[in-house]
Design an enzyme around this catalytic site. Sequence first.
Site, short mmCIF file in Angstrom:
data_model
loop_
_atom_site.label_atom_id
_atom_site.label_comp_id
_atom_site.label_asym_id
_atom_site.label_seq_id
_atom_site.Cartn_x
_atom_site.Cartn_y
_atom_site.Cartn_z
N CYS A 24 0.84 -1.21 0.00
CA CYS A 24 0.00 0.00 0.00
C CYS A 24 0.86 1.24 0.00
O CYS A 24 2.09 1.17 0.01
CB CYS A 24 -0.94 0.00 1.21
SG CYS A 24 -0.09 0.23 2.78
N CYS A 27 3.57 1.59 2.67
CA CYS A 27 4.82 0.88 2.38
C CYS A 27 5.73 1.74 1.51
O CYS A 27 6.94 1.87 1.76
CB CYS A 27 4.54 -0.44 1.68
SG CYS A 27 3.43 -1.56 2.55
N ASP A 468 8.16 25.32 -34.56
CA ASP A 468 9.25 25.49 -35.52
C ASP A 468 8.73 25.12 -36.91
O ASP A 468 8.04 24.12 -37.07
CB ASP A 468 10.43 24.60 -35.14
CG ASP A 468 11.56 24.72 -36.14
OD1 ASP A 468 12.10 25.82 -36.28
OD2 ASP A 468 11.87 23.71 -36.80
#
Length: 780
Positions: A24, A27, A468
């Site tokens: 989870c 952790c 560009d």
Amino acid sequence: MSREQLLDQAGSRVIDLDIEGMTCASCVNRVERKLGKLGGVEASVNLPLESARVTVPADISDEQITATVAAAGYKATVRPSRFPGTMPEPTERADSGLEAGPTVGLEGDAAVGDHPGSNAAAKLRPRLIVAAVLTVPVFAISMIPALRFPDWGWVAAALALPVVAWAAWPFHRAAAINARHLASTMDTLVSIGVISAYAFSVGQLLADPRMTAHPAAEGMGSGGLYFEVASVVTTFLLLGRYLEATAKLKAGDALRALLSLGAKNATVLREGREEKIPAGQLMVGDVLLVRPGEKIGTDGMVLDGSSAVDASLVTGESVPVEVGPGSQVTGATINTSGRLLVRATRVGSETTLAQMGRLVSAAQTGKAPIARLADRISAVFVPVVLVIAALTFGAWLLAAAPAVGPDGVRAAFSAAVAVLVIACPCALGLATPVGLLAGTGRGAQLGILIKGPQVLEDTRTVDTILLDKTGTVTTGRLAVEGIEGFGTHTEAEVLGLAGAVEHASEHPIARAIAAAALAVEPGHDGAGPAAVAGFRSAPGGGVLGTVKGRLVAAGRTGWLLDNGITPSPAQQEAFAAAEDSGATAIWVAVDGEPAGIIRLRDTLKPGSRAAVDRLRRLGLRPLLLTGDNAAVAAQVAAAVGIPPQDVFAGVLPEGKVEAVKRLQAAGATVAVAGDGVNDAAALAQADLGVAMGSGADAAIEAADLTVMGNDLGHVAQAIELSRRTLSTIKANLFWAFFYNAVGIPVAALGLLNPMIAGAAMAASSVLVVANSLRLRSFGR
């Protein structure tokens, strides 16, 4: 300290870890905090991939890193990399030059070559089956009085014991490991809730063996026994984990598919003989023989032959590209027709496919700024929930005072267990990384590479985009449109002399003139243009050299003036008329006198107008940026629907950076789309840099987003995908926060049965993953 600053330090490196046992967000946060306490170490942990990318200074060893993770309660192994100094490779083995590493499942057993999702699902399946089979009779006899028999409670206890002890073992094991390190995660909540429900029920039976001695005891429901709660909650949570694992596997399908594209074998020519070798053994300079229908083994340049190459798997473009001698080709693309001889120019980790894999993997492992809030909450979430559960139990007992009977204890216990189960923060930990997995994976399929999670935030705020011209809005392939000779100089003479001197240059204008000259006059015995002596050139200026004893200069007006050549007013008027027509005009001078003018014109890409309109619908203001003259720029701008005031013409590379800075100073958030080396500085200066993948490596390296195709529409699609991914992550986080914000107080008030809480908790995680998987259909 940022990752970039760390990498700037001498000896800094990036390593990839496989981490066992994370379940989870708590952790994840714990591992990151532990690693962060080491001086100069920065870690980004990914829950779905069960991995971490760690930036490590030279004075810290791999053993120190893995020991630190172990001190946090998890097992870490360093994933070996075949290519020192490169970004760590994804977990999937591919013939693209990427190295596979071990991955782990829910219980932490390493399985080399498996994806975390498939490994975890395989390990969970038997536990889920056993839990489901035993839970059905436990639930039936506990909830339906007609199915009960004498001492049914002991039978329920016996059936529930394997579910609570063996099927739920992954939760208990993870909770115990974290408890030894004085830490807690969602497994702590699940383990306490399940064990408490079972132990409380056994205690009730031992205290009063008569409570289930008669079938009709306690009427509907299980009275003071919670065996069905312990069993059903375990089964629902295992089902949720199983669905998560299989869904996360789908979320990573796109990256695994990308990395599996590479050719497995290649045919090389060595000492005049054909030899088939594994693609991983190719070396730079090898000459590959590619027959129709075969994949090109690696990036290279066509030496001989012509064909149409299907690059859709890499670029997302469905139309095959015609190639011939001198054309660059990409590994993993398919030769559809003619026979090709290709010289390998990049192999292993340097190939386009390998670079794509690294970019996608890095993006999936990174952490979006929006996820930081979830990290801060998860750091204190589980301890707070434990306190809330204890307070809930105490509050219910106090409410039943002064005479607390069995009903009061049962109500207090049920509410506390419901709080523990409903609060599990699975969805919180999955919200961001699963969204990134799905979004970046789908992008890879479309030829869109998102460099990192921060890019998602940047695309949301961008309001201006500088395009560009050459290679982005136009094809970038100039063609000679017309020639005008002065005095006694004929068109053929002007083109022939200019073509000879321009042949020594790599500039696009030079290549176009040289190609036109060779098409008209292939040269002596087909050997090419006449030799050039004393060649010199100036970037953006022109070329100069002696051809057949005659001094030839070709270039811009300033180049002629620099070489002491002054055109007459009539010649200058002809040159101006050529430029006013929107063409690119080039002077040609012979022996110090203007000899003629060559007109060239770039062609608009077919989808540029539609792409500009699409960008505008996304809320962006498109502007045109070019080094060409104002007439050329105005013609292109009008063709794509950009007004004259939004055109920057005659801009040198350093001027492109200044244009970006001016817009930023005026309050704009600027994106730049370009494909050339001269765009790299502007791409880096922009708030969001978008590189066209057909362009130079420097441009791709400086960009935040890379589109592997040539179509400007892909730029708009890349921004759309990034924004969609960000909105999906936000929706996931909203659901995760909303779910806990509503579920915990409802459970504390006793309005939520623990079994329903378990089902809802599992459903929330599956919902977050399912919402992310919708990104797989983007662009279809």
